[in-house]
Write an enzyme that holds these catalytic residues in place. Structure first.
Site, short mmCIF file in Angstrom:
data_model
loop_
_atom_site.label_atom_id
_atom_site.label_comp_id
_atom_site.label_asym_id
_atom_site.label_seq_id
_atom_site.Cartn_x
_atom_site.Cartn_y
_atom_site.Cartn_z
N LYS A 1 0.80 -1.23 0.00
CA LYS A 1 0.00 0.00 0.00
C LYS A 1 0.84 1.27 0.00
O LYS A 1 0.43 2.29 -0.54
CB LYS A 1 -0.95 0.00 1.19
CG LYS A 1 -2.11 -0.98 0.99
CD LYS A 1 -3.23 -0.70 1.97
CE LYS A 1 -4.46 -1.52 1.63
NZ LYS A 1 -4.29 -2.95 1.93
N GLU B 1 -9.96 7.30 3.88
CA GLU B 1 -10.84 6.44 4.66
C GLU B 1 -10.16 5.09 4.73
O GLU B 1 -9.33 4.74 3.89
CB GLU B 1 -12.22 6.33 4.03
CG GLU B 1 -12.40 5.17 3.07
CD GLU B 1 -12.03 5.51 1.64
OE1 GLU B 1 -12.27 6.66 1.23
OE2 GLU B 1 -11.51 4.63 0.95
N SER C 1 1.59 -9.84 -1.19
CA SER C 1 1.26 -8.42 -0.99
C SER C 1 1.61 -7.88 0.39
O SER C 1 1.85 -6.69 0.53
CB SER C 1 -0.23 -8.20 -1.26
OG SER C 1 -1.03 -9.06 -0.46
#
Ligand SMILES: *Cc1c(COP(=O)(O)O)cnc(C)c1O
Length: 396
Positions: free
Chosen positions: A89, A111, A377
């Site tokens: 991310k 968010e 990931s």
């Protein structure tokens, strides 16, 4: 067939920007500027330096010998779990925060559901000295206490969304309301390849560093840039978009997207969006989403908080419809087994999300000479309490 976004913001029939009129100026400012800014040499220089020295890129492409032996094929793991903050991310939040700075924004909003995107955003805001407000459903704040603590420690303000189901959807509504009220000084960092155009394309470009590196690393290790398979899990779809990006037009590379089947695709408790979903509009774009007959968005379920999302990004909806990617799903149980398998065979504890990608290895029918790249990931630290609960190590 094109797998890239067109000038209007569509992938095939999916995508676009279905937004309230009051949000239009904000999204339009971004649309008009993002490509120009991203391509500026000084932007690229700053981005590349941070990816290298702050995030820790390039992440290794690791040949997994014992996993390869078990499945009788060549398995490589792209180690996004080794990034700073523990997942892919940050590739995106670093890119977007630099863009926000170039646009003169002083205040960042986001968010978050499970809190992973919130932490990645709070991290880059601390790095850049920018104010950070993270909207999070009241229920999620309770469920995800460690990530809430991280965000606060990083100096972010975590604002509870107290309406509706008090989860991600409601946090998104709060963030959009904030952005409408603060169009001049505020930038909204979206965490996956979702939302109105240009977000899906922009996030995919920032995550594309994953497949750019895979190509160079495979060339060195296998003498070819092209694997037989690239496998990635899909929540909103950003790590998969990054792992697929530089292979979209290489038709001999098979792209495998793995969704969360939860308790089973037909159990009523799942997040297998493409398989169960229908055409609709969510978070400002046309895509595939899980909905009832009359178009109400269905509450998704997965043991893995990062895959617990009722839609997929429009790129993935297009890859599904055009059959460019093959969509698979893995249940909670299969993912948990894959966690333990990777841990015991390679000494790597993966995130629950990533384990969904590992779980389909036995379904690929890969041959001994095939090369399978699995995008790992994230790391499993955040999931340890789930693992302890499930595997009962204290009793063994
Ligand atoms: C958030 C997350 C995902 C799912 O998000 P995508 O946008 O689909 O990549 C997958 N893996 C990890 C480790 C995550 O934190």
């Amino acid at each position: 067939m094109s797998y890239h976004v067109n000038e209007k913001g569509f992938y095939g029939k999916f995508g676009g920007a279905y937004i309230p009129e009051m949000l239009y100026p904000n999204v339009e400012e971004l649309r008009q500027n993002y490509l120009r800014i991203i391509q500026e040499p000084d932007f690229q220089e700053e981005l590349q330096a941070l990816l290298k020295d702050y995030v820790g890129r390039p992440t290794p492409l690791y040949f997994a010998p014992r996993l390869s032996e078990k499945y009788n094929t060549k398995v490589y793991l792209k180690r996004e779990d080794l990034n700073h903050t523990g997942a892919h991310k940050i590739n995106n939040t670093i890119g977007q925060v630099l863009l926000a700075k170039r646009l003169g924004k002083k205040r960042i909003i986001a968010e978050t559901g499970a809190g992973q995107h919130g932490v990645a955003t709070a991290t880059v805001c601390a790095l850049m000295g920018l104010e950070c407000i993270v909207y999070m459903g009241e229920i999620d704040i309770e469920r995800q206490a460690p990530n809430v603590a991280r965000m606060k420690m990083l100096g972010a303000q975590v604002v509870p969304a107290t309406s509706g189901s008090k989860t991600l959807k409601d946090a998104t509504n709060e963030a959009i309301r904030d952005w409408i009220n603060n169009p001049e000084n505020t930038y909204y960092i979206i965490g996956s390849v979702v939302g109105p155009h240009p977000y899906p394309d922009m996030v995919a470009r920032f995550q594309a560093v994953i497949s750019e590196e895979i190509r160079a690393q495979l060339l060195e290790k296998e003498g070819t840039e092209l694997p037989t398979y690239v496998v990635a899990c899909v929540g909103g779809g950003s790590n998969a978009a990054g792992a697929f990006y530089h292979y979209l037009d290489e038709s001999e590379v098979q792209l495998i997207a793995v969704e969360a089947a939860g308790k089973g695709v037909d159990s009523g408790e799942s997040a297998a969006t493409s398989i169960l979903g229908k055409d609709g509009i969510i978070h400002g774009s046309r895509t595939l989403l899980m909905q009832t007959e009359d178009g109400q968005v269905t509450e998704p379920y997965s043991i893995s908080a990062g895959l617990d999302y009722p839609g997929v990004g429009p790129l993935h909806a297009h890859l599904f419809e055009s059959k460019r990617a093959r969509f698979e799903s893995a249940t909670d149980e299969e993912a948990l087994q894959a966690v333990l398998e990777l841990t015991r065979l390679e000494g790597i504890i993966p995130a629950l999300e990533s384990a969904h990608a590992l779980a389909v290895l036995d379904r690929l029918n890969a041959k001994p000479e095939d090369v399978v790249v699995i995008n790992l990931s994230g790391r499993g630290d955040k999931d340890l309490s789930t693992y302890l609960k499930h595997f009962h190590f204290d009793e063994k």
